[in-house]
Design a protein around this motif. Structure first.
Motif, mmCIF file in Angstrom:
data_model
loop_
_atom_site.group_PDB
_atom_site.id
_atom_site.type_symbol
_atom_site.label_atom_id
_atom_site.label_comp_id
_atom_site.label_asym_id
_atom_site.label_seq_id
_atom_site.Cartn_x
_atom_site.Cartn_y
_atom_site.Cartn_z
ATOM 1 N N GLU A 140 75.014 35.617 38.785
ATOM 2 C CA GLU A 140 74.190 35.667 37.576
ATOM 3 C C GLU A 140 73.438 36.983 37.409
ATOM 4 N N ALA A 141 73.375 37.782 38.457
ATOM 5 C CA ALA A 141 72.502 38.949 38.483
ATOM 6 C C ALA A 141 72.965 40.064 37.552
ATOM 7 N N ALA A 142 72.023 40.927 37.188
ATOM 8 C CA ALA A 142 72.361 42.165 36.490
ATOM 9 C C ALA A 142 73.125 43.070 37.443
ATOM 10 N N GLY A 146 77.682 39.232 42.958
ATOM 11 C CA GLY A 146 78.938 38.825 43.554
ATOM 12 C C GLY A 146 79.741 37.910 42.644
ATOM 13 N N SER A 147 80.819 37.401 43.180
ATOM 14 C CA SER A 147 81.689 36.516 42.399
ATOM 15 C C SER A 147 81.270 35.055 42.510
ATOM 16 N N VAL A 148 80.294 34.760 43.371
ATOM 17 C CA VAL A 148 79.838 33.389 43.616
ATOM 18 C C VAL A 148 78.411 33.239 43.090
ATOM 19 N N THR A 149 78.134 32.128 42.439
ATOM 20 C CA THR A 149 76.804 31.905 41.878
ATOM 21 C C THR A 149 75.761 31.713 42.967
ATOM 22 N N ILE A 165 66.113 35.549 53.853
ATOM 23 C CA ILE A 165 66.912 35.818 52.654
ATOM 24 C C ILE A 165 66.018 35.999 51.438
ATOM 25 N N VAL A 166 66.319 37.057 50.675
ATOM 26 C CA VAL A 166 65.766 37.238 49.335
ATOM 27 C C VAL A 166 66.882 36.900 48.358
ATOM 28 N N ALA A 167 66.675 35.907 47.515
ATOM 29 C CA ALA A 167 67.698 35.479 46.557
ATOM 30 C C ALA A 167 67.552 36.269 45.260
ATOM 31 N N ALA A 168 68.667 36.798 44.755
ATOM 32 C CA ALA A 168 68.668 37.543 43.495
ATOM 33 C C ALA A 168 69.795 37.023 42.620
ATOM 34 N N GLN A 311 71.826 37.081 33.568
ATOM 35 C CA GLN A 311 71.843 35.921 32.680
ATOM 36 C C GLN A 311 70.452 35.338 32.483
ATOM 37 N N ALA A 312 69.525 35.672 33.374
ATOM 38 C CA ALA A 312 68.141 35.208 33.228
ATOM 39 C C ALA A 312 67.475 35.755 31.985
#
Length: 343
Positions: A140-142, A146-149, A165-168, A311-312
């Motif tokens: 979803e990131a700008a 990656g190819s996985v959500t 982990i930092v989630a982006a 997408q956010a």
């Protein structure tokens, strides 16, 4: 709220600003750090001297921990990382390359290192290379997600690595933060959300466009800068993604970029075309994309410019200060936690 990430970096809130080119300036970085998060300076468009000046400017604006970002595939990135090490920057975030030498040098003065990853394999490799934390970038990131959500990638990497982990990718509010923590993350990076703050240098026209867009109004293409990349859906972006760049135009664009960066033109353009055509093409795509990104962010020019956005964007409808945003996010997270406790 204390997590493994807040304890590791000595910050108050598990909220980060990633190193977004032309957006994560010293002013935005300092505002994020002053609000209790961790701001990460973008060094992609910066020369060695500009990087050093930006680091020193951040230190004028805040006494809190901060970081710098280095995309190691980019020309000049390794030199910028060396400047950060010389300046003893508290946190260095590297991506698209091997960062073992950065980790070794940073640890020598007590610095910390974040590796940006998009697969379990990359996460394991980063851990073996000495990284202290992972920035896990979902689909979803700008830019280069990656190819996985994020919904699947975060727990997958949580199983593969013991690092914080930092989630982006897809995070812009309190419920998103709580969801990331539930999935196994220890913090979130909110690039698109922080691009829409008062301290962000994004042009007002571009901010208005982001506010009008929905979650589905993005493009995801490999033709823009040679890597799979997410951007705002505009006519200029569609044109930029229409077809891959050929070798001859790549050589021309690479020579232009070499001139701007003070690199030997003949060695980069002609030598690259003969010896490393794929590397030359990637260099040219990065160079062309960098100018397109600058036009959208700094000039609000969307006839030629392309805005990288996640997408956010569809979750964002205002432009608060960073401090106001962080306070809101934490209040939303607490309210969401209480609501879940009643179920």
């Amino acid at each position: 709220m204390q997590t493994a990430i807040t304890r590791l970096f000595g910050i108050e809130r598990p909220l980060l600003c990633p190193g977004m080119s032309y957006i994560a300036t010293p002013e935005l970085v300092a505002a994020v750090s002053n609000a209790g998060g961790l701001g990460i300076l973008a060094t992609g468009p910066l020369s060695v001297d500009a990087t050093r000046a930006a680091i020193r400017r951040i230190r004028e604006l805040t006494d809190k921990p901060f970081g710098i970002g280095c995309t190691l595939m980019m020309p000049g990135a390794a030199d910028n990382a060396k400047v950060a090490l010389e300046e003893r920057v508290p946190v260095i975030n590297y991506s698209l390359g091997k960062g073992d030498w950065i980790a070794k040098a940073a640890h020598a003065y007590g610095g910390k290192v974040i590796a940006t990853v998009v697969t379990e394999k990359h996460a394991r490799s980063a851990e073996m290379s000495g990284a202290d934390a992972l920035l896990v970038t979902g689909h979803e990131a700008a830019a280069h997600g990656g190819s996985v959500t994020s919904l699947v990638l975060i727990p997958a990497i949580r199983r593969a690595s013991s690092l914080p982990i930092v989630a982006a990718g897809g995070f812009a509010d309190g419920p998103g933060l709580l969801a990331a923590l539930a999935l196994g993350a220890d913090a979130v990076a909110m690039g698109s959300r922080l691009a829409m703050t008062k301290e962000s240098p994004v042009h007002d026209k571009t901010k208005d466009m982001i506010r009008e867009r929905g979650v589905g109004d993005t493009l995801y293409s490999k033709n823009f800068d040679g890597l799979w990349c997410r951007m705002m859906d505009t006519p200029a972006a569609r044109q930029a993604c229409r077809k891959p760049l050929g070798l001859i135009p790549a050589a021309f664009r690479a020579s232009q970029m070499a001139q701007r960066m003070g690199m030997p033109v003949m060695k980069v353009a002609i030598g690259g075309m003969i010896r490393q055509p794929q590397a030359l093409r990637q260099l040219a795509l990065f160079g062309a994309a960098t100018e397109s990104i600058r036009l959208a962010i700094q000039d609000g020019n969307h006839n030629q410019g392309v805005q990288l956005i996640g997408q956010a964007q569809g979750l964002i409808n205002d432009v608060p200060t960073v401090a106001e945003l962080f306070e809101r996010v934490m209040n939303e997270a607490q309210a969401c936690r209480k609501r879940l406790a009643t179920l």
